[in-house]
Design an enzyme around this catalytic site. Sequence first.
Site, short mmCIF file in Angstrom:
data_model
loop_
_atom_site.label_atom_id
_atom_site.label_comp_id
_atom_site.label_asym_id
_atom_site.label_seq_id
_atom_site.Cartn_x
_atom_site.Cartn_y
_atom_site.Cartn_z
N ARG A 82 0.66 -1.25 0.01
CA ARG A 82 -0.06 0.02 0.01
C ARG A 82 0.86 1.10 0.08
O ARG A 82 0.24 2.19 0.22
CB ARG A 82 -0.73 0.17 1.31
CG ARG A 82 -2.07 -1.26 1.34
CD ARG A 82 -2.71 -1.22 0.09
NE ARG A 82 -3.96 -2.03 0.03
CZ ARG A 82 -3.81 -3.25 -0.31
NH1 ARG A 82 -2.66 -3.79 -1.08
NH2 ARG A 82 -4.70 -4.22 -0.35
N LEU A 83 2.00 1.20 -0.26
CA LEU A 83 2.83 2.44 -0.34
C LEU A 83 2.90 2.87 -1.81
O LEU A 83 3.84 2.81 -2.73
CB LEU A 83 4.40 1.86 0.05
CG LEU A 83 4.74 1.42 1.23
CD1 LEU A 83 5.94 0.96 1.40
CD2 LEU A 83 4.23 2.54 2.44
#
Length: 214
Positions: A193-194
């Site tokens: 989720r970066l």
Amino acid sequence: MNTTLRDIRRDYAGEPLPADLTGFDPWAFLDGWLADALAAQEPEPTAMTVSTVGVDGRPRSRVLLLKDAGPAGLTFFSHYDSPKGEELAATPAAAVNLWWPTLMRQVRAVGAVERLTERENEDYFRSRPRASQIGAWASHQSRPLGSREELAAAVEAAARRFADDAEVPCPPSWGGYRVLVDEIEFWQGQASRLNDRVSCRRLADGWHVTRLQP
């Protein structure tokens, strides 16, 4: 169903956005992403969520098809007398979102909205399949419908009305809108989720481009 919605997980991956944002052109970049979506055979590569604000202040969204994209703006077509048309007449601004799940990419944009000219509407309407042209006359978009049989009868009546015409004319209550984009963001899914994000805001001297945190 043994799996809850909270248990559904999918990690993202994709080519990162440019490390050097010097001279970043959002329209050229969007052209590239649209080409990638077509090449990836996304099921509906031009599907675009359009959000408007009602007279009651509540936002409403629906999926439409993007028909043109460039420095002039983002173009879509609809019925002017539909609820979205009434909302855009009262508050001529919209937020839009393109989402390509195969590539794990999305584009968000915001801007004022203007109607296309009658000539632009007619030019595009002539390019549509005849069945879609007939449907535009038969449908009173978003109004209550008693049955599918009622709709079929309206389509048949419209087909008879224009049976002898070489061309079906563009309905006066149907046409296009152009979102005059002044903010646009590119989002590329990344692992854990970066996600990679680049935001562009149009200022008097051009586009101001900033990388955003995930």
